[in-house]
Scaffold this motif. Sequence first.
Motif, mmCIF file in Angstrom:
data_model
loop_
_atom_site.group_PDB
_atom_site.id
_atom_site.type_symbol
_atom_site.label_atom_id
_atom_site.label_comp_id
_atom_site.label_asym_id
_atom_site.label_seq_id
_atom_site.Cartn_x
_atom_site.Cartn_y
_atom_site.Cartn_z
ATOM 1 N N ALA A 1 0.809 -1.224 0.000
ATOM 2 C CA ALA A 1 0.000 0.000 0.000
ATOM 3 C C ALA A 1 0.841 1.273 0.000
ATOM 4 N N PRO A 2 1.907 1.379 0.816
ATOM 5 C CA PRO A 2 2.682 2.637 0.807
ATOM 6 C C PRO A 2 3.271 2.974 -0.556
ATOM 7 N N ILE A 3 3.719 1.959 -1.290
ATOM 8 C CA ILE A 3 4.283 2.207 -2.623
ATOM 9 C C ILE A 3 3.207 2.756 -3.548
ATOM 10 N N LEU A 4 2.023 2.141 -3.517
ATOM 11 C CA LEU A 4 0.947 2.578 -4.395
ATOM 12 C C LEU A 4 0.462 3.974 -4.012
ATOM 13 N N LEU A 5 0.369 4.242 -2.722
ATOM 14 C CA LEU A 5 -0.099 5.556 -2.273
ATOM 15 C C LEU A 5 0.851 6.666 -2.708
ATOM 16 N N SER A 6 2.125 6.353 -2.815
ATOM 17 C CA SER A 6 3.102 7.387 -3.189
ATOM 18 C C SER A 6 3.320 7.500 -4.694
ATOM 19 N N GLN A 7 2.991 6.430 -5.452
ATOM 20 C CA GLN A 7 3.337 6.424 -6.873
ATOM 21 C C GLN A 7 2.145 6.400 -7.833
ATOM 22 N N TRP A 8 1.001 5.907 -7.402
ATOM 23 C CA TRP A 8 -0.139 5.802 -8.320
ATOM 24 C C TRP A 8 -0.828 7.156 -8.410
ATOM 25 N N GLU A 9 -0.687 7.810 -9.537
ATOM 26 C CA GLU A 9 -1.187 9.171 -9.690
ATOM 27 C C GLU A 9 -2.318 9.291 -10.694
ATOM 28 N N SER A 10 -2.418 8.328 -11.613
ATOM 29 C CA SER A 10 -3.423 8.478 -12.664
ATOM 30 C C SER A 10 -3.730 7.135 -13.310
ATOM 31 N N ALA A 11 -4.818 7.126 -14.075
ATOM 32 C CA ALA A 11 -5.165 5.999 -14.935
ATOM 33 C C ALA A 11 -5.559 6.586 -16.278
ATOM 34 N N GLY A 12 -4.814 6.211 -17.320
ATOM 35 C CA GLY A 12 -5.034 6.875 -18.605
ATOM 36 C C GLY A 12 -4.682 8.347 -18.474
ATOM 37 N N ARG A 13 -5.561 9.214 -18.940
ATOM 38 C CA ARG A 13 -5.313 10.649 -18.835
ATOM 39 C C ARG A 13 -5.989 11.278 -17.628
ATOM 40 N N TRP A 14 -6.555 10.422 -16.762
ATOM 41 C CA TRP A 14 -7.322 10.937 -15.629
ATOM 42 C C TRP A 14 -6.491 10.864 -14.347
#
Length: 266
Positions: free
Chosen positions: A148-161
């Motif tokens: 979870a910490p990795i995703l919370l810090s790195q997941w910023e978008s999906a496609g152009r959203w």
Amino acid sequence: MNKKDLLDRCARDGEERILLARVLDKLELTQQRDIPAHTVFLSPGEQGAVRDLLSAWGRPRHLFWGGYPDSERNICFFPAGWQEEDALCSDPEGPLTALEAQFSPNASLTHRDILGSLMGLGITREVLGDILLPRPDLCQVVVLRDAAPILLSQWESAGRWKAGLQEVSLTRLTPRPAQVKTIRDTVATLRLDAVTACGFSLSRSKAAALIASGKVALNHRECLKADRPVAEGDVLTCRGLGKCVVKEVPGQSKKGRTMLVMERYQ
């Protein structure tokens, strides 16, 4: 039966052997040190292989859990001797958590969009559970807590959203109700080809061809035998067509055919 003999008996190929060996490592950790252990997320087919393994091992205490009832991707949890088997489901600090991503109201994202954006971060599928889309602009993902910490810090978008991301309790998960069609019919025999034809509205010859080509699985395990017996409670999946569950086998009709009640998930 020792570990090597068990793997020789249960594993269908080298990749599955590695998976099952890792499961046994987790089980032995619990049995030898009396501490809880769990696997990574398993697909339905992998869960079927693990169930066969654990059955051959003597059915040790375990629980498949994916964060909510009827989840598809699950971890296999081995409780310690001092734990109840369902302790995992109510533990707020357990091995699973959920991330919720809010997108623009104009977004209309698919499962593929979300999975692609997550895999693009370089993480593996085994740390991700089910991906839920309660609304076109809202996504919920079950994940291993360690990831979870990795995703919370790195997941910023999906496609152009762009994604507005937060960690949420598993109790906040809102899976969509499955669309189920009930099928009541009769078959000449409870062979896999006959039941597949019934469940997916196919001719028996077409069902047999799909089985021979490896597109049909019985209880999430590929089955190439058209004459394999099917029983109440069995799950049939066909690539490209979906899933059917044999809910009831009420008995024989007046014409001597076997009555079936099946549920097809659409």
